[in-house]
Design a protein around this motif. Sequence first.
Motif, mmCIF file in Angstrom:
data_model
loop_
_atom_site.group_PDB
_atom_site.id
_atom_site.type_symbol
_atom_site.label_atom_id
_atom_site.label_comp_id
_atom_site.label_asym_id
_atom_site.label_seq_id
_atom_site.Cartn_x
_atom_site.Cartn_y
_atom_site.Cartn_z
ATOM 1 N N HIS A 78 1.518 2.087 5.115
ATOM 2 C CA HIS A 78 1.071 3.272 5.860
ATOM 3 C C HIS A 78 1.191 3.038 7.358
ATOM 4 N N GLY A 105 0.826 -1.199 0.000
ATOM 5 C CA GLY A 105 0.000 0.000 0.000
ATOM 6 C C GLY A 105 0.862 1.252 0.000
ATOM 7 N N ASN A 140 -5.736 3.134 -0.389
ATOM 8 C CA ASN A 140 -5.390 1.965 0.417
ATOM 9 C C ASN A 140 -6.620 1.127 0.745
ATOM 10 N N GLU A 141 -7.725 1.784 1.073
ATOM 11 C CA GLU A 141 -8.948 1.041 1.388
ATOM 12 C C GLU A 141 -9.475 0.298 0.166
ATOM 13 N N LYS A 156 -7.347 -2.811 -0.416
ATOM 14 C CA LYS A 156 -7.696 -3.901 0.512
ATOM 15 C C LYS A 156 -8.943 -4.642 0.045
ATOM 16 N N ASP A 177 0.823 -3.300 4.697
ATOM 17 C CA ASP A 177 0.277 -2.013 5.134
ATOM 18 C C ASP A 177 1.424 -1.050 5.410
#
Length: 370
Positions: free
Chosen positions: A283, A227, A258-259, A262, A281
């Motif tokens: 972030h 991400g 990012n969401e 996922k 992840d």
Amino acid sequence: MAGAFRVSCLLVLFMVLITVGFGQELDPFGPQGGRRREMVPAMFIFGDSLIDNGNNNNLPSFAKANYFPYGIDFNGGPTGRFSNGYTMVDEIAQQLGLPLIPAYSEASGDQVLHGVNYASAAAGILDITGRNFVGRIPFDQQIKNFQTTLDQITGNLGADDLATAIGRSIFFVGMGSNDYLNNYLMPNYNTKNQYNGQQFADLLVQQYTRQLQTLYNLGARKFVIAGLGVMGCIPSILAQSPAGLCSEEVNQLILPFNENVKRMLNNFNANLPGAKFTFVDVHRMFQDILTNSPSYGFSVVNRGCCGIGRNRGQITCLPFQTPCINREQYIFWDAFHPTEAVNIIMGRKAFNGEQTFVYPVNIEQLANLE
């Protein structure tokens, strides 16, 4: 003539590769060497300057790092890596027991037995991203380059054996940073006037979905998708604030991406037969390093080790510029990229970290899945 020679070399090498299991039994370091046994046949890498290791060196591009002090801590000096030393995928390769993966533009000899790095600085999910830098290799072209590698060997080898080896290999993809930094946030692009943050994230991941499905259709099964990090706190963005503060606007801007990623990966895992996608992840990893910097040994969190101007982020690291001496204490190497120390931490977290940072499985677990 050179191209024909390269193809013939690839054919010979991949015949050896299939015979021994796509590099699985080859360990030039031997039983007493410094590398563990290969956990996977190979790793194929797609991305941008965070993991490029030389593919832009011979391009007519402003996005290059094949000069000192880049590579100051890398054995062999500057290579095209945008770091003082290792990148994140270098550390992952080492953890997997693989040698460092060669750049597509420079792969030769038995190096290609363990995979190829197709990443290119300034590249994006969108083809138009990074045009300010002129030459770069967008994700679609990186995929075509991988397909070229396959096309060169498939006709001369057993397709079933090759498919098995590819299916067991790791495919690492880290894309998207430039679609924001060198597209959406650039004043000479009209993108920001065409899309709000959510709409742009939707556009990117719609394209990303197609691209990853193309890799799946080419035989990839084990995917590691990175991400986006805390991009509002890199020196280049900090330098735009008179107070040197992180940009919450930029940090919020990339969250929908990012969401979306996922959700895309969950959908792939549920609906693509045999596919195993894991999400790194970055972030959360980077936020953890920034927040707990002293515990990781970092004392400088808000400026580059090499660069010019406010936060050493207004002009990136120039040829033969003298960088900071205490590089292991810096989070950022230059205006955009982390130091080797951070890359190694993130590579190890991705490899064997807990689900807080990499899920549904870490890379070590993914490599061991049948």
